[in-house]
Design a protein around this motif. Sequence first.
Motif, mmCIF file in Angstrom:
data_model
loop_
_atom_site.group_PDB
_atom_site.id
_atom_site.type_symbol
_atom_site.label_atom_id
_atom_site.label_comp_id
_atom_site.label_asym_id
_atom_site.label_seq_id
_atom_site.Cartn_x
_atom_site.Cartn_y
_atom_site.Cartn_z
ATOM 1 N N ILE A 79 10.901 -39.963 80.135
ATOM 2 C CA ILE A 79 10.538 -38.668 79.576
ATOM 3 C C ILE A 79 9.026 -38.590 79.360
ATOM 4 N N ARG A 80 8.471 -37.437 79.586
ATOM 5 C CA ARG A 80 7.083 -37.180 79.217
ATOM 6 C C ARG A 80 7.076 -36.532 77.847
ATOM 7 N N SER A 81 6.227 -36.995 76.952
ATOM 8 C CA SER A 81 6.206 -36.469 75.589
ATOM 9 C C SER A 81 4.814 -35.960 75.236
ATOM 10 N N PHE A 82 4.802 -34.967 74.313
ATOM 11 C CA PHE A 82 3.551 -34.373 73.865
ATOM 12 C C PHE A 82 3.556 -34.273 72.341
ATOM 13 N N SER A 83 2.434 -34.572 71.741
ATOM 14 C CA SER A 83 2.253 -34.368 70.309
ATOM 15 C C SER A 83 0.992 -33.552 70.082
ATOM 16 N N VAL A 84 0.821 -33.083 68.854
ATOM 17 C CA VAL A 84 -0.335 -32.236 68.534
ATOM 18 C C VAL A 84 -1.060 -32.797 67.314
ATOM 19 N N GLN B 77 1.143 -37.772 75.877
ATOM 20 C CA GLN B 77 -0.172 -37.148 75.790
ATOM 21 C C GLN B 77 -0.320 -36.464 74.443
ATOM 22 N N GLU B 78 -1.404 -36.742 73.753
ATOM 23 C CA GLU B 78 -1.714 -36.064 72.499
ATOM 24 C C GLU B 78 -2.637 -34.883 72.785
ATOM 25 N N ILE B 79 -2.246 -33.727 72.296
ATOM 26 C CA ILE B 79 -3.052 -32.522 72.471
ATOM 27 C C ILE B 79 -3.803 -32.268 71.171
ATOM 28 N N VAL B 80 -5.111 -32.283 71.244
ATOM 29 C CA VAL B 80 -5.950 -32.137 70.059
ATOM 30 C C VAL B 80 -6.553 -30.744 70.045
ATOM 31 N N LEU B 81 -6.321 -30.029 68.945
ATOM 32 C CA LEU B 81 -6.765 -28.650 68.815
ATOM 33 C C LEU B 81 -7.976 -28.559 67.897
ATOM 34 N N ASP B 82 -8.826 -27.582 68.199
ATOM 35 C CA ASP B 82 -9.982 -27.290 67.352
ATOM 36 C C ASP B 82 -9.597 -26.184 66.384
ATOM 37 N N PHE C 47 1.692 -25.094 73.309
ATOM 38 C CA PHE C 47 2.579 -24.745 74.420
ATOM 39 C C PHE C 47 1.788 -24.404 75.689
ATOM 40 N N GLN C 48 0.612 -23.808 75.520
ATOM 41 C CA GLN C 48 -0.233 -23.551 76.679
ATOM 42 C C GLN C 48 -0.558 -24.849 77.411
ATOM 43 N N GLU C 49 -0.920 -25.874 76.643
ATOM 44 C CA GLU C 49 -1.276 -27.156 77.253
ATOM 45 C C GLU C 49 -0.060 -27.839 77.867
ATOM 46 N N VAL C 50 1.066 -27.800 77.163
ATOM 47 C CA VAL C 50 2.289 -28.414 77.688
ATOM 48 C C VAL C 50 2.700 -27.754 79.000
ATOM 49 N N ARG C 51 2.545 -26.427 79.061
ATOM 50 C CA ARG C 51 2.971 -25.676 80.253
ATOM 51 C C ARG C 51 2.195 -26.073 81.501
ATOM 52 N N LYS C 52 1.034 -26.661 81.348
ATOM 53 C CA LYS C 52 0.270 -27.114 82.510
ATOM 54 C C LYS C 52 0.960 -28.276 83.214
ATOM 55 N N HIS C 53 1.887 -28.935 82.499
ATOM 56 C CA HIS C 53 2.541 -30.131 83.036
ATOM 57 C C HIS C 53 4.051 -29.980 83.166
ATOM 58 N N SER C 54 4.664 -29.163 82.322
ATOM 59 C CA SER C 54 6.130 -29.051 82.289
ATOM 60 C C SER C 54 6.547 -27.596 82.127
#
Length: 617
Positions: free
Chosen positions: A289-294, A329-334, A369-376
Amino acid sequence: MCGIAGWLSYSQNLETQRDTLQRMTDTMALRGPDAGGLWIEGPVGLGHRRLSIIDLEGGRQPMTALHGGPREVAAITYSGEVYNFRELRTELQRLGHQFKTRSDTEVVLRAYVEWGEAFVERLNGMYAFAIWDMRSQELLLIRDRMGVKPLYYFPTADGVVFGSEPKALLANPLVPRKVRADGLREILEMVKTPGHAVFDGMREVMPGEIVRINRQGLGRRHYWKLEAREHEHTLDETIRHTRDLLEDIVDRQIVADVPLCSLLSGGLDSSIITALASKKLLAAGKENIRSFSVDFVDHGSGFTGDAVRGTPDAPFVRDLVEKIRSSHQEIVLDSRELADPALRAQIVRALDLPPAFWGDMWPSLYRLFQEVRKHSTVALSGESADEVFGGYRWFHDPEAIQADTFPWLTSVTGKYFDGKTLFDPGLLAQLDMHSFLRDSYTQAIAEAPVLPGESAVDQRMRQMSYVNLTRFVQTLLDRKDRMSMAVGLEVRVPFCDHRLVEYAFNIPWAMKAFDGREKSILRAATRDLLPESISDRVKSPYPSTQDPAYEQALRDALTAIQADRNAPVTPLLASSRIQQTLAKPLGSVSPMYERMGMELAVGLNTWLNEYDVSLEL
């Protein structure tokens, strides 16, 4: 996952209204970026926008079906996923049905042709769809049992207008952009009344409901409701059965013909789903599984606990990733970007409403979700486990349990959710918000099923579960649906499988909390899947930014509203309250009280501007 729209008008041939139907359908383009379709026959028109998930070539909609002859008998526009479509397909083939596609849409349509309205009781999934029966000249609007997927409708003098979101209905000139007192009350209080929509005259198909429209009018019936039943399993049997259900649910929900991932917070719920998905995929010889956190810029190093969030997520995320070896992948937001007025406008357009409460969670989810959508294209989520298994603090706080109101509006949250802090007291008195809240709660408690002979404790905790499963969870599901579908991402919620919900709803409270912890059954059923740190972790909600730059941006937006004589929200606000809030030092306002008040005032102003709403109070 898709977006649907449609119009039934028995007094006209809707071929003459093709342009209007196309405009309605086009409003759903973000929900369905891959393809679109329009089907019109006499008094009915069905529109569809498609996000391709299963049978990418064959599942185009709207879709029609034959039955025993050359004439089409039914048409469907469908949004969602039915997870048991393979079993249903096999059963229908045995009954003589021939399929042209591999899609679950065709299975749903042929199931209706074979079994009529009762077919919906066989479905397992999240869905919202409309079926036009050419034989009876009737339209059915149907929504899944837990209300994961949305569906709105507006009755007219000769039929109905409907769509996945209010914007589809508002594109039809028959539907006014008008909000009365009841609609404003729904915005101002963190209470979602089932079936009610904010816009005047508009309704939402309720979870587990069928709405039937024919020449005689409109009728509604529930095909599913939570019921009180005797729980016959021992503790060990309950733990095993819960695990068996979770195994089956995740096995069904990892089916997709597009890239799939999980949303991982490091909490118990998302970690269970991620670990189970990893186990299932590897056992089937597929990639892990590919996983994403924020997280937020500087959040990890600068985190401080508050009334509802005791620990940061990142260390727990790392623990699970190390155990299951997911591709993470960790997605880091400003934080500063989250207060961007252009982003706020995008959020409002996705919601068709002001982003009340939850504050920065709306834009952070949107960006995630924008970032996740680039991959899944499909993501699994741990949403709703707290409502199902009793995970929130208010399930375990005596004050919240005994309170004569919704438990999330009690002080157990540190300071209860209240976005009305900047609103004019005279307006609030006119709206009689106290009575609205009291009546909403009384209605919810009256609906809760009762099991004869159960203890007072079990009866009260059943009521607590009921209001969470029918009121609170709807706000979370709506948020996740709108923010994910606005970027063309399908989010699946395994804990909303109705079999699991029904089962957990009837587990006695003493068993549900047998070790004195929240979600005791769930922890026991999945402990072998997780690192000990996560199995023992205390509930921590979706992260909220602690960056003062975000609060400053809110203050700037509120100051701009004050300076604009034409700001539509101004007549609803109390200038003295605004001044008092702005006079407080940066960082001293409560994020769940004053900051929430700023969020609602700014969001409401954006909505009134964007949607040209007429308020008639």
